[in-house]
Design an enzyme around this catalytic site. Structure first.
Site, PDB file in Angstrom:
ATOM      1  CE  LYS A 162     -20.972   2.284   1.624  1.00 52.47           C
ATOM      2  NZ  LYS A 162     -20.852   0.943   1.657  1.00 52.47           N
ATOM      3  CE1 TYR A 194      -3.288  -2.772   0.190  1.00 54.49           C
ATOM      4  CE2 TYR A 194      -3.745  -2.192   2.478  1.00 54.49           C
ATOM      5  CZ  TYR A 194      -4.006  -2.962   1.367  1.00 54.49           C
ATOM      6  OH  TYR A 194      -4.987  -3.912   1.419  1.00 54.49           O
TER       7      TYR A 194
END
Length: 393
Positions: free
Chosen positions: A123, A84
């Site tokens: 979200k 990441y």
């Protein structure tokens, strides 16, 4: 039959859009993780946008990163325990897309923002309102774009429904009711949405849509949570102790308006012994002084939707009409088959490139939504999802 075949063609085109004829000055996206949503939310719409390219993908599993890069036609992959961060550190990445479990949104969004990257985060934006404020404050300091991916808000269907309500045709709003549910069986054991530490729960996972929808259509913030009840797993594991499988809540709004939300990850079947599976649900009904509006499938309107308007005329007679809105029809370049995610990507690119997007999810909206999610959880007694252990210095 012809209508059904047209619908099949429409859905097929929406999910497999034709590639963009020419990519010019593209924004280069990097994806953190290999979640299933990545394809429909970014990979597919980006392939159809003339100013975007999915440049890289990262996974903590190196082989998984390579496999998804090959499957989705992504040129670069990063894998392993530092995958990441390696993607974030890549100078060729302009925008970082964060579709990780909710509990990881804060950490990796903050790391990407700190590196000067624009961020599109799924979200709900994070687990707490305090974390959301920190994220937007950092984005503003860095001069980059941060947006929460409430994709349905960018589609013509929800915008048409809101325009009808705002026009005053139906009179003042009295009550709003939004529901989001998944058929029983889709919520598997071990799923992230069942993990408290990772920010799981029905209100977080699909209830955030219902809360966001009634707030948007009401054009105001709630004033209180009047009631909220939750159903939990019958035999919860330690991770599931504070997970809501189903939540119903009623909120008050200004001017004696009420709003109700229903979020269910395991909607039971019907018929004898509940053997017939229920359909996924994503509808909103708004009752007003002179009528009501029913938007069926506000969540994924590009598949299908209907806006049913019932209004009382001067003679007290109820008139009904049904509308559909697959395009804005305002001269902008768009296709009926565009998904909510394609409309969202269009707005995001406009914002990053300094143009005015047709729709936007502002920081006040994102902070407001997670605030009311926390308030609903407080009312149920389950409490907010835990803050990230990551500390930004």
């Amino acid at each position: 039959m012809s209508s059904f075949l047209s619908w099949v063609k429409h859905v097929r085109t929406a999910l497999n859009p034709p590639g963009s004829p020419e990519v010019t000055s593209p924004l280069r996206f990097g994806i953190l993780g290999t979640a299933k949503i990545c394809r429909i939310a970014l990979v597919s719409p980006a392939s159809n946008h003339p100013e975007t390219v999915v440049y890289a993908i990262a996974s903590r599993d190196e082989q998984r990163a390579k496999e998804h890069a090959e499957k989705w036609g992504i040129g670069k992959s990063y894998g392993g325990p530092h995958g990441y961060q390696s993607l974030i550190d890549d100078p060729n990445v302009d925008v970082v897309y964060v579709p990780l479990p909710n509990g990881l949104h804060f950490e990796w969004t903050m790391k990407a923002l700190s590196a000067g990257k624009h961020v599109l985060v799924e979200k709900p934006i994070c687990d707490t309102a305090d974390e959301a404020r920190q994220m937007f404050e950092l984005a503003e300091r860095k001069g980059v774009v941060l947006m929460e991916g409430f994709h349905y808000r960018f589609h013509p269907a929800i915008q048409r429904a809101k325009a009808i309500l705002d026009s005053g045709e139906l009179g003042p709003i009295k009550n709003l009711s939004a529901s989001m549910s998944l058929p029983k069986g889709m919520n598997k054991t071990g799923d992230n949405r069942n993990n408290f530490t990772l920010g799981g729960g029905a209100t977080m996972d699909i209830g955030c849509y219902a809360i966001g929808c009634i707030r948007h259509l009401a054009s105001s913030e709630p004033t209180a949570v009047l009631s909220a009840t939750s159903t939990r797993h019958a035999k919860p594991t330690p991770d599931e102790e504070l997970i809501d499988v189903c939540t119903r809540a009623t909120l008050s709004f200004p001017n004696d308006v009420t709003g109700t939300i229903y979020a269910d990850l395991e909607k039971p079947g019907w018929g004898p012994f509940g053997l017939i599976p229920s359909m996924a649900d994503g509808g909103v009904i708004v009752k007003c002084e002179r009528g009501e509006l029913n938007l069926n499938n506000f969540f994924m309107p590009f598949f299908y939707h209907s806006i049913t308007v019932r209004v009382e005329d001067v003679n007290g007679k109820i008139k009904e009409r049904v509308e559909k809105a697959y395009t804005f029809g305002d001269g902008r370049k768009e296709e009926e088959s565009w998904t909510t995610f394609r409309h969202q990507l269009d707005a995001y690119v406009d914002k990053v490139k300094g143009r005015t997007p047709k729709t936007w999810i502002y920081k006040e909206d994102s902070i407001g939504n997670i605030t009311w999610i926390e308030n609903v959880y407080e009312k149920t007694g389950l409490g907010s999802r835990p803050k990230s252990e990551y500390t930004f210095l």
